[in-house]
Design an enzyme around this catalytic site. Structure first.
Site, mmCIF file in Angstrom:
data_model
loop_
_atom_site.group_PDB
_atom_site.id
_atom_site.type_symbol
_atom_site.label_atom_id
_atom_site.label_comp_id
_atom_site.label_asym_id
_atom_site.label_seq_id
_atom_site.Cartn_x
_atom_site.Cartn_y
_atom_site.Cartn_z
ATOM 1 N N ASP A 82 0.777 -1.243 0.000
ATOM 2 C CA ASP A 82 0.000 0.000 0.000
ATOM 3 C C ASP A 82 0.810 1.296 0.000
ATOM 4 O OD1 ASP A 82 -2.333 1.543 -0.046
ATOM 5 O OD2 ASP A 82 -2.401 1.656 2.123
ATOM 6 N N CYS A 114 -17.802 -7.474 -14.482
ATOM 7 C CA CYS A 114 -18.819 -6.541 -13.986
ATOM 8 C C CYS A 114 -20.084 -6.556 -14.854
ATOM 9 C CB CYS A 114 -18.262 -5.119 -13.929
ATOM 10 S SG CYS A 114 -17.072 -4.847 -12.601
ATOM 11 N N CYS A 160 -22.399 -0.357 -7.701
ATOM 12 C CA CYS A 160 -21.404 0.417 -6.961
ATOM 13 C C CYS A 160 -21.467 1.891 -7.331
ATOM 14 C CB CYS A 160 -20.006 -0.149 -7.204
ATOM 15 S SG CYS A 160 -19.471 -0.178 -8.923
ATOM 16 N N CYS A 185 -22.891 5.291 -4.488
ATOM 17 C CA CYS A 185 -21.994 6.308 -3.930
ATOM 18 C C CYS A 185 -22.769 7.522 -3.439
ATOM 19 C CB CYS A 185 -20.970 6.740 -4.979
ATOM 20 S SG CYS A 185 -19.814 7.980 -4.355
ATOM 21 N N CYS A 211 -19.736 1.432 -1.882
ATOM 22 C CA CYS A 211 -19.551 0.853 -3.214
ATOM 23 C C CYS A 211 -19.035 -0.574 -3.133
ATOM 24 C CB CYS A 211 -18.633 1.723 -4.065
ATOM 25 S SG CYS A 211 -16.922 1.842 -3.492
ATOM 26 N N CYS A 265 -21.555 -4.793 -4.012
ATOM 27 C CA CYS A 265 -21.101 -5.594 -5.157
ATOM 28 C C CYS A 265 -21.713 -6.995 -5.110
ATOM 29 C CB CYS A 265 -19.576 -5.699 -5.142
ATOM 30 S SG CYS A 265 -18.914 -6.693 -6.506
#
Length: 378
Positions: free
Chosen positions: A140, A194, A200, A204, A250, A254
């Site tokens: 990260d 997707c 998603c 938001c 979001c 899913c």
């Protein structure tokens, strides 16, 4: 047998994969350490449009981020790894509990940076001892394009919300990478699954997705509550609701999460005090109490002032006028960021006559220009 283990690329991959699973990783894939032209262009476009907001480090590290071999020229292969942090509860269940704060699932347990990096080092040490190669581990914070690397390695794909999606783990994977001088054949990259779904995007709260697969971080609640250093922009305060650190909306909606399972990693189990914390308690935190409460947590890195700023916005959205007195006490906080958030929160909850009285007093005494603007705007 030992010689085959040391020289056959397929056998090396199998051995690394088995060791990674033994150490607690849920998924492992292999990719070449080569730049991807489309990924680099996508990042360049994102930065050119200023959608990174305060995250200036993304521009500063662009070249290293876009090309793994700029980061480390000797790298030949990337071992991409994922650790499951799937929740055992509905991350959106607290949206109708305005007296409670919502902390993103990933931050409810121990700091994943420490957990994942420790396992990466264990795996990296084993690889080095077994095959005599050089390697570097990343999680990260390094300038690595983690999600594109994971997609190239076949462990998931970047969904329309720009996060990684796995057919096995849904949206709940922490990512880490090992760059190595081993020249290993890449796995087949994952394809996009997707389809026509846009759950998603529609979920938001701040409409942070200008288009599928594109995120404007400046509108994202995760960015605003974690990375953004100034006052929360007024346009997004109501939409924040009671989200005080990150946002899972979001991710949580899913459809691929139907295949996800709750994490078995003890370090990622939610701490009881972070599953449904009372906003009133969090607003009272001073710096030492904040540090004590969030020791070993990723929340600690935002600091007390930014965190209490978030809590005050959530309190302002709570419709609980009984919190006005508590918020009043923070009008004299040492941090301008906290004072400004307290002004807005109080404007939402206080008796109008009392608010006007406080405004007159504080405008005479407030030295910080941004806090004065908050008084004048409310």
């Amino acid at each position: 047998m030992q010689g085959a283990k040391e020289t056959d690329p397929a056998a090396i991959k199998d051995a690394i994969r088995a060791k990674a699973i033994e150490l607690g990783f849920g998924t492992v894939g292999f990719a070449t350490a080569k730049a991807d032209t489309s990924t680099k262009q996508h990042l360049a476009d994102f930065l050119a449009e200023g959608q990174q907001g305060d995250m200036g480090w993304m521009q500063e590290t662009f070249e290293r981020r876009a090309d793994p071999r700029t980061l480390w020229p000797e790298a030949r292969s990337i071992v991409a790894l994922g650790m499951n942090y799937g929740p055992g509860h509905d991350p959106l269940a607290l949206l109708d509990r305005p007296d409670r704060g919502i902390v993103s699932v990933y931050a409810q347990g121990k700091d994943y940076h420490d957990v994942v990096k420790s396992r990466l080092k264990q795996l990296g040490g084993w690889i080095h001892r077994s095959y005599g190669c050089e390697l570097k581990v990343f999680v990260d914070t390094a300038p690595v394009m983690e999600k594109p690397a994971a997609e190239k390695a076949g462990i998931g794909w970047q969904g329309k919300h720009t996060n990684l999606v796995s057919r096995r783990f849904g949206s709940w994977l922490f990512l880490g990478e090992i760059f190595t001088t081993l020249d290993l054949p890449p796995d087949e990259s994952e394809t996009d699954h997707c389809g026509a779904c846009r759950r998603c995007l529609d979920a938001c709260p701040t409409k942070a997705f200008p288009a599928p697969y594109r995120l404007d971080a400046r509108r994202c609640i995760s960015y605003l509550t974690i990375e953004h250093k100034g006052p929360i922009p007024r346009a997004f305060r109501r939409a924040m609701g009671n989200r005080i650190y990150g946002c899972d909306d979001c991710l949580a909606v899913c459809p691929w999460n139907k295949f996800a399972s709750r994490t078995a990693e003890f370090a990622f189990q939610p701490r009881a005090e972070l599953t449904a914390p009372r906003l009133a308690d969090l607003a009272d935190l001073d710096d030492s109490a904040f540090r004590a409460l969030f020791s070993g947590s990723p929340i600690k890195r935002v600091g007390r002032d930014r965190f209490v700023r978030n809590v005050l916005v959530a309190l302002g959205n709570s419709s609980d006028s009984g919190q006005a007195e508590r918020i009043e006490a923070l009008l004299d906080d040492a941090a301008p960021l906290v004072r400004g958030a307290a002004v807005w929160a109080l404007a939402q909850l206080a008796d109008p006559a009392r608010f006007e009285e406080l405004r007159a007093h504080h405008l005479r005494n407030e030295a910080d220009s941004e806090v004065r603007q908050e008084w004048q705007a409310n």
